[in-house]
Motif scaffolding. Sequence first.
Motif, mmCIF file in Angstrom:
data_model
loop_
_atom_site.group_PDB
_atom_site.id
_atom_site.type_symbol
_atom_site.label_atom_id
_atom_site.label_comp_id
_atom_site.label_asym_id
_atom_site.label_seq_id
_atom_site.Cartn_x
_atom_site.Cartn_y
_atom_site.Cartn_z
ATOM 1 N N ARG A 102 0.855 -1.189 0.000
ATOM 2 C CA ARG A 102 0.000 0.000 0.000
ATOM 3 C C ARG A 102 0.891 1.239 0.000
ATOM 4 O O ARG A 102 1.977 1.229 0.593
ATOM 5 C CB ARG A 102 -0.883 -0.024 1.262
ATOM 6 C CG ARG A 102 -2.048 0.920 1.274
ATOM 7 C CD ARG A 102 -2.713 0.873 2.646
ATOM 8 N NE ARG A 102 -3.103 -0.458 3.054
ATOM 9 C CZ ARG A 102 -4.348 -0.946 2.977
ATOM 10 N NH1 ARG A 102 -5.307 -0.176 2.504
ATOM 11 N NH2 ARG A 102 -4.624 -2.164 3.379
ATOM 12 N N ILE A 103 0.428 2.312 -0.653
ATOM 13 C CA ILE A 103 1.133 3.592 -0.639
ATOM 14 C C ILE A 103 0.269 4.605 0.092
ATOM 15 O O ILE A 103 -0.892 4.831 -0.269
ATOM 16 C CB ILE A 103 1.422 4.104 -2.070
ATOM 17 C CG1 ILE A 103 2.360 3.138 -2.804
ATOM 18 C CG2 ILE A 103 2.028 5.506 -2.028
ATOM 19 C CD1 ILE A 103 2.530 3.452 -4.277
ATOM 20 N N ALA A 150 -0.341 8.272 0.583
ATOM 21 C CA ALA A 150 0.014 9.441 -0.224
ATOM 22 C C ALA A 150 -0.676 10.701 0.289
ATOM 23 O O ALA A 150 -1.849 10.671 0.673
ATOM 24 C CB ALA A 150 -0.371 9.210 -1.682
ATOM 25 N N THR A 189 -3.589 11.559 -3.408
ATOM 26 C CA THR A 189 -3.582 10.374 -4.267
ATOM 27 C C THR A 189 -3.669 10.733 -5.747
ATOM 28 O O THR A 189 -3.112 10.035 -6.596
ATOM 29 C CB THR A 189 -4.748 9.440 -3.906
ATOM 30 O OG1 THR A 189 -5.984 10.172 -3.972
ATOM 31 C CG2 THR A 189 -4.572 8.869 -2.500
ATOM 32 N N THR A 216 -0.070 11.785 -6.731
ATOM 33 C CA THR A 216 0.821 10.622 -6.735
ATOM 34 C C THR A 216 0.477 9.661 -7.867
ATOM 35 O O THR A 216 1.367 8.991 -8.407
ATOM 36 C CB THR A 216 0.758 9.903 -5.376
ATOM 37 O OG1 THR A 216 1.168 10.815 -4.353
ATOM 38 C CG2 THR A 216 1.671 8.686 -5.340
ATOM 39 N N GLN A 217 -0.781 9.603 -8.260
ATOM 40 C CA GLN A 217 -1.170 8.692 -9.330
ATOM 41 C C GLN A 217 -0.466 9.035 -10.644
ATOM 42 O O GLN A 217 -0.130 8.144 -11.432
ATOM 43 C CB GLN A 217 -2.696 8.727 -9.530
ATOM 44 C CG GLN A 217 -3.219 7.614 -10.437
ATOM 45 C CD GLN A 217 -2.906 6.235 -9.894
ATOM 46 O OE1 GLN A 217 -3.206 5.936 -8.742
ATOM 47 N NE2 GLN A 217 -2.302 5.384 -10.721
ATOM 48 N N SER A 242 -1.847 0.003 -4.907
ATOM 49 C CA SER A 242 -3.000 0.804 -4.491
ATOM 50 C C SER A 242 -2.575 1.886 -3.497
ATOM 51 O O SER A 242 -1.570 1.746 -2.788
ATOM 52 C CB SER A 242 -4.065 -0.081 -3.852
ATOM 53 O OG SER A 242 -3.561 -0.697 -2.685
ATOM 54 N N GLN A 243 -3.357 2.958 -3.438
ATOM 55 C CA GLN A 243 -3.048 4.091 -2.574
ATOM 56 C C GLN A 243 -4.116 4.273 -1.500
ATOM 57 O O GLN A 243 -5.260 3.859 -1.647
ATOM 58 C CB GLN A 243 -2.999 5.386 -3.378
ATOM 59 C CG GLN A 243 -1.937 5.475 -4.431
ATOM 60 C CD GLN A 243 -1.903 6.885 -5.007
ATOM 61 O OE1 GLN A 243 -1.426 7.832 -4.373
ATOM 62 N NE2 GLN A 243 -2.417 7.045 -6.217
ATOM 63 N N SER A 281 -5.141 7.787 1.031
ATOM 64 C CA SER A 281 -4.782 9.178 1.311
ATOM 65 C C SER A 281 -4.308 9.317 2.758
ATOM 66 O O SER A 281 -4.870 8.721 3.685
ATOM 67 C CB SER A 281 -5.974 10.108 1.059
ATOM 68 O OG SER A 281 -7.013 9.844 1.973
#
Length: 291
Positions: free
Chosen positions: A41-42, A44, A47, A50-51, A62-63, A65
Motif C-alpha cells: 500500500r502507498i 500518499a 492520491t 501521486t497517481q 494501491s493508494q 490518502s
Amino acid sequence: MQTQKSFEATTQGILYLVPTPIGNLEDMTFRAIRLLKEADRIAAEDTRNTQKLLNHFEIQTSQISFHEHNSKERTPFLVEKLLSGETIAQVSDAGMPSISDPGVDLVKAAIEAGITVVPLPGANAALPALIASGISPQPFYFHGFLPRKKKDLNAELETLNKRQETIIFYESPHRLKALLDQIEKVMGPERKIVLARELTKRYEEFIRGTISEVSEWAQNEQIRGEFCVILEGNANPVSENETAEWQNWTIKEHVEQVMDTEEMSSKQAIKEVSQRRSQPKRDIYAAYHEI
C-alpha cells in the motif's frame, strides 16, 4: 531505549519513507521505484498527484490518502496494517515525507509500536539550494515555513537573528516580498541571501545578493514559483547586555569602539555596526564621516 536493524527479517511490515521528485521525474531513484512497486500500500499526501507519478513509472500499487487533515484518523489504521505484516510506502506530493509535509505522526506511532521504519535518500529542495547558494553550507539550520501573522513572523525573525548558522526557509511566491521586507527590517540590509526557485525544473533560477539587493529585485519582479531561501547566519550575534551597552553610544562612537576593540578598519567596522544596529550601511557611513 530502542535499537532498529533495518534489514533484519521481521514478521511485521515495514514502513518505507520514499522521497518523490520536486519537479524533474529523472530524480526518482531505482530503489524508490522498486519499493513503490513491491509495497502492499502507498500512503500518499494527495492520491491524485501521486497517481500521475505511479502512471509514469507503471506502478500498480494501491493508494490510501494520508495528509494533515486525516493523519490522526489514518495513523492507527496504518499501524494496524503494518503490525499485521503489510509493507507501506509513505510519500508526500514532492520531496521528503515529514519535511514540511505530513508523515511525522505515522513515523512516531510506528516506532512506538516497534515497527521498522526505513528512510530512502532522494529529492528535496533544501540541500540542493544550500550547496549551490555560495553561502557556507555548514553548519546550517533548517527552519521550513515561517509564521504567517506579522507579529509572529517578527518575533521568529528576532530569534533567528541570533543564530550563527546558515538558515534555510521555504516560502510561497505571494508571501515572498513581505518576507524579504521583514527580514531586512530585522536583520539589516547587508547580509547575504539567496533565493532558489523552481528547483530541478526548466525555469530553475538562483538570485544571489545582499538582503537589500534581493529585496529590491523582488519589488520589481513578477514573483512566480516556490522558493527556497538561504540566509547567511549572524557572524556576531549580540546579547541583550551588549545591546544595552551600545544603545547609549552615537553611531560614530560605536564604529570607533568596534575599530578599537576588534582591530577593524573603518570600512569593516561600518559594515559590522550596520549589521548590529540593523541599519543601512550608507546611514552608518554618513554618521561616522559626519556627512
